[in-house]
Scaffold this motif. Structure first.
Motif, PDB file in Angstrom:
ATOM      1  N   PRO A  92       0.791  -1.456  -0.222  1.00 49.19           N
ATOM      2  CA  PRO A  92       0.107  -0.015  -0.132  1.00 49.19           C
ATOM      3  C   PRO A  92       0.852   1.086   0.051  1.00 49.19           C
ATOM      4  N   LEU A  93       0.207   2.389  -0.201  1.00 51.85           N
ATOM      5  CA  LEU A  93       0.934   3.720  -0.348  1.00 51.85           C
ATOM      6  C   LEU A  93       0.848   4.326   1.064  1.00 51.85           C
ATOM      7  N   PRO A  94       1.896   4.303   1.877  1.00 53.90           N
ATOM      8  CA  PRO A  94       1.653   4.978   3.234  1.00 53.90           C
ATOM      9  C   PRO A  94       0.841   5.873   3.581  1.00 53.90           C
ATOM     10  N   LEU A  95      -0.045   6.073   4.463  1.00 54.30           N
ATOM     11  CA  LEU A  95      -1.049   6.982   4.661  1.00 54.30           C
ATOM     12  C   LEU A  95      -1.974   7.334   3.905  1.00 54.30           C
ATOM     13  N   ILE A  96      -1.961   6.786   2.745  1.00 57.67           N
ATOM     14  CA  ILE A  96      -2.951   7.138   1.669  1.00 57.67           C
ATOM     15  C   ILE A  96      -3.796   6.004   1.367  1.00 57.67           C
ATOM     16  N   SER A  97      -3.285   4.829   0.848  1.00 56.19           N
ATOM     17  CA  SER A  97      -4.089   3.641   0.650  1.00 56.19           C
ATOM     18  C   SER A  97      -5.041   3.047   1.893  1.00 56.19           C
ATOM     19  N   TYR A  98      -6.110   2.703   1.461  1.00 58.23           N
ATOM     20  CA  TYR A  98      -7.222   2.243   2.484  1.00 58.23           C
ATOM     21  C   TYR A  98      -6.785   1.016   3.099  1.00 58.23           C
ATOM     22  N   GLY A  99      -6.689   1.286   4.564  1.00 58.21           N
ATOM     23  CA  GLY A  99      -6.374  -0.202   5.489  1.00 58.21           C
ATOM     24  C   GLY A  99      -5.702   0.408   6.598  1.00 58.21           C
ATOM     25  N   GLY A 100      -6.582  -0.190   7.727  1.00 56.90           N
ATOM     26  CA  GLY A 100      -6.061   0.435   9.342  1.00 56.90           C
ATOM     27  C   GLY A 100      -4.504  -0.286   9.508  1.00 56.90           C
ATOM     28  N   ASN A 101      -4.345  -1.389   9.119  1.00 54.00           N
ATOM     29  CA  ASN A 101      -3.131  -2.096   9.582  1.00 54.00           C
ATOM     30  C   ASN A 101      -1.851  -1.222   8.887  1.00 54.00           C
ATOM     31  N   SER A 102      -2.008  -0.881   7.812  1.00 52.64           N
ATOM     32  CA  SER A 102      -0.789  -0.221   7.160  1.00 52.64           C
ATOM     33  C   SER A 102      -0.800   1.411   7.951  1.00 52.64           C
ATOM     34  N   LEU A 103      -2.081   1.972   8.199  1.00 51.88           N
ATOM     35  CA  LEU A 103      -2.218   3.215   8.889  1.00 51.88           C
ATOM     36  C   LEU A 103      -1.318   3.210  10.063  1.00 51.88           C
ATOM     37  N   MET A 104      -1.662   2.075  10.989  1.00 53.18           N
ATOM     38  CA  MET A 104      -1.270   2.182  12.393  1.00 53.18           C
ATOM     39  C   MET A 104       0.434   2.079  12.283  1.00 53.18           C
ATOM     40  N   SER A 105       0.834   1.013  11.618  1.00 50.37           N
ATOM     41  CA  SER A 105       2.197   0.832  11.378  1.00 50.37           C
ATOM     42  C   SER A 105       2.899   2.031  10.833  1.00 50.37           C
ATOM     43  N   SER A 106       2.524   2.611   9.790  1.00 56.64           N
ATOM     44  CA  SER A 106       3.210   3.988   9.359  1.00 56.64           C
ATOM     45  C   SER A 106       3.142   4.951  10.391  1.00 56.64           C
ATOM     46  N   LEU A 107       2.255   5.313  11.218  1.00 54.64           N
ATOM     47  CA  LEU A 107       2.052   6.239  12.253  1.00 54.64           C
ATOM     48  C   LEU A 107       2.981   6.031  13.454  1.00 54.64           C
ATOM     49  N   VAL A 108       3.136   4.695  13.687  1.00 53.60           N
ATOM     50  CA  VAL A 108       4.019   4.262  14.723  1.00 53.60           C
ATOM     51  C   VAL A 108       5.381   4.476  14.457  1.00 53.60           C
ATOM     52  N   ILE A 109       5.860   3.895  13.103  1.00 58.87           N
ATOM     53  CA  ILE A 109       6.948   4.210  12.541  1.00 58.87           C
ATOM     54  C   ILE A 109       7.445   5.662  12.393  1.00 58.87           C
TER      55      ILE A 109
END
Length: 418
Positions: free
Chosen positions: A372-389
Motif C-alpha cells: 500500500p501507499l503509506p497514509l494514503i491507501s485504505y487499510g487500518g493495519n498499514s495506517l497504524m504501522s506507518s504512524l507508529v514508525i
C-alpha cells in the motif's frame, strides 16, 4: 429623554469585563498547561526536525483522506450503498493511529528497544498463524480474522523489525556469535514466513530495511553485497515457485500482450496515469476508477491520484517524499546514540521506500506487488504501522536534544519538575 449609564454602572461594567477577560486568560493558560503535560518535551524545546515531521505527518494524513475519498467514493456507493463507507472507516483508524503515534512519541526509546525482541517473535508467530488459519485473498494468506477485525501481521511487525535491527547492528562488533546467529536466524525465519504467504513485496521491503540499517551501522561491504545477492536469489526462487508471481512478472514485461487478462491491471493503471497529462483531470474526475481500474483504493491508488492531479501533482508528491527523506537523514545525523541513529535510518527507509515501491508498481517500473501507499491507501493495519514508525522517528529527534531519553540526569529532572 435618553437613558444614560451612571459612573457607578460604567465602573461595574468595566470590572465585569476585566473579570471575564482574566478568567479567559486563566482558562487559556490551563488548557496550554494541559497540552504541555501531554507532550514528552515542551513544544518550544522541540528541535526543528521534530516540528517539521509532526507537520508532515498531519498533512500526509489529511491529504491521504482527501485522495482516498475520491478513489473510493464511487465503488463504495455501488458496493456498500454509502459513498463514504471506506472514508469513515479510514478516519476512525486514523484517530486510533494518531493515538498510537502520541504513545510512541511519549515512550522512552530504551523501552521500545527492550520490547523489540519479543515484538518481533510475536510477529513471527502471528505470520505463521496466517499460513494455518489465515484468510486467502488473490492467492495469498496474509490476514487473520479476529471477530470484526482483520489483522495483517506482516504490516504490524515492521516497527519491531526496525527496532530489533538497531539492537542487532549497533553493537555488532561487541556481540557474541550466538547472539548474532539467534537474531539473524529470527530475521531469516521472518522473511521465509512472509515469502511463504506469499508476500514478496513486503519481504523485499523488510530485507531492504535490514540492509540499509546494516550499512548505516558500518558493516563490511563484502558482507552487504553477499547478503544482497542471497536476497536476490531468494526472491527469484519465490517467483519461480509461485505461479501467480511468475505471471505478474511476465505481464509486467509486456502487459499489452494480454491486456484483458494478466496485463489488465497494469494496462488500466498506465492508462489512468497517461490520461492525467500535465495538470490532471481535476479532483474527483478520474474515469479509470469507474469500474476499470482494480484495487483503486489500496495498491493502485497512485494511478487515481496521477490521473486527477497529473504530472505536476506526481512531481509534488515525489518532492514531498524527498523532504521526508531529507528530514529523516537530518534526524539520523543528530542522534546521540548509534541505536537511535539506526532506528531513524530504518524508519525513513520504510516510509519513503514503501512509497517509492508503490509508485513504481503503479507506473510499470516494477512487477505488480501488494504494497500500500503509506497514509494514503485504505487499510487500518498499514495506517497504524506507518504512524507508529513516524512516531519512532519523531522520538529519535526529541531524544537528540539530550533533554529526554536515556538515564535521567539532573537537567532532565529539573525540566520535568517545571
Amino acid at each position: 429623554m435618553g437613558h444614560t449609564d451612571s459612573p457607578c454602572s460604567a465602573q461595574v461594567n468595566a470590572t465585569a469585563h476585566k473579570s471575564i477577560s482574566t478568567r479567559g486568560q486563566k482558562s487559556g493558560s490551563r488548557n496550554k498547561a494541559r497540552f504541555q503535560r501531554l507532550l514528552p518535551l515542551p513544544w518550544q524545546l522541540w528541535p526543528s526536525e521534530a516540528r517539521l515531521l509532526i507537520g508532515l505527518a498531519g498533512f500526509w494524513s489529511v491529504a491521504g483522506l482527501v485522495v482516498l475519498a475520491s478513489a473510493s467514493w464511487w465503488v463504495a456507493l455501488r458496493e456498500m450503498g454509502d459513498g463514504g463507507f471506506y472514508l469513515k472507516r479510514q478516519a476512525l483508524w486514523l484517530i486510533v493511529s494518531w493515538s498510537l503515534l502520541g504513545i510512541t512519541i511519549s515512550t522512552n526509546m530504551r523501552q521500545w528497544l527492550r520490547w523489540s525482541g519479543p515484538g518481533l517473535w510475536m510477529g513471527c508467530l502471528l505470520i505463521a498463524a496466517t499460513l494455518v488459519m489465515g484468510t486467502t485473498v488473490n492467492g495469498a494468506s496474509r490476514w487473520l480474522v479476529l471477530g470484526p477485525l482483520q489483522v495483517q501481521p506482516s504490516e504490524l511487525v515492521k516497527p519491531f523489525v526496525v527496532l530489533q535491527a538497531a539492537n542487532l547492528f549497533a553493537p555488532w562488533g561487541r556481540m557474541s556469535l550466538d547472539q548474532k546467529l539467534l537474531w539473524l536466524g529470527s530475521f531469516g525465519g521472518l522473511l521465509l514466513l512472509i515469502l511463504k504467504q506469499p508476500n514478496l513485496s513486503t519481504a523485499a521491503l523488510i530485507g531492504l530495511t535490514l540492509w540499509m540499517v546494516a550499512m548505516g551501522a558500518g558493516l563490511r561491504w563484502r558482507s552487504l553485497l553477499g547478503t544482497a545477492l542471497a536476497g536476490s536469489l531468494l526472491g527469484t526462487a519465490s517467483i519461480l515457485i509461485n505461479e501467480y508471481q511468475r505471471l505478474r512478472v511476465v505481464s509486467f514485461l509486456d502487459p499489452w500482450n494480454d491486456p484483458m487478462g494478466d496485463g489488465y491491471q497494469l494496462v488500466q493503471s498506465l492508462l489512468a496515469i497517461g490520461s492525467g497529462g500535465w495538470m490532471g483531470q481535476g479532483y474527483g474526475l478520474s474515469t479509470q476508477k469507474l469500474q476499470y481500474l482494480p484495487i483503486q483504493s489500496t495498491d493502485f491508488i497512485y494511478a487515481v491520484f496521477a490521473e486527477e492531479f497529473g504530472f505536476v501533482g506526481s512531481i509534488l508528491l515525489l518532492l514531498f517524499l524527498m523532504l521526508v527523506a531529507w528530514v529523516g537523514l537530518r534526524v539520523a545525523l543528530r542522534c546521540r546514540s548509534n541505536q537511535a541513529r539506526l532506528v531513524a535510518i530504518g524508519c525513513t527507509t520504510i516510509l519513503v521506500g514503501q512509497s517509492i515501491l508503490n509508485i513504481a508498481v503503479a507506473s510499470g517500473a516494477m512487477p505488480t506487488t501488494g504494497l500500500p501507499l503509506p497514509l494514503i491507501s485504505y487499510g487500518g493495519n498499514s495506517l497504524m504501522s506507518s504512524l507508529v514508525i513516524m512516531g519512532l522517528l519523531i522520538r529519535c529527534s526529541l531524544e537528540s536534544t539530550g533533554l529526554i531519553g536515556g538515564r535521567p540526569n539532573r537537567r532532565q529532572r529539573s525540566l520535568r519538575q517545571r
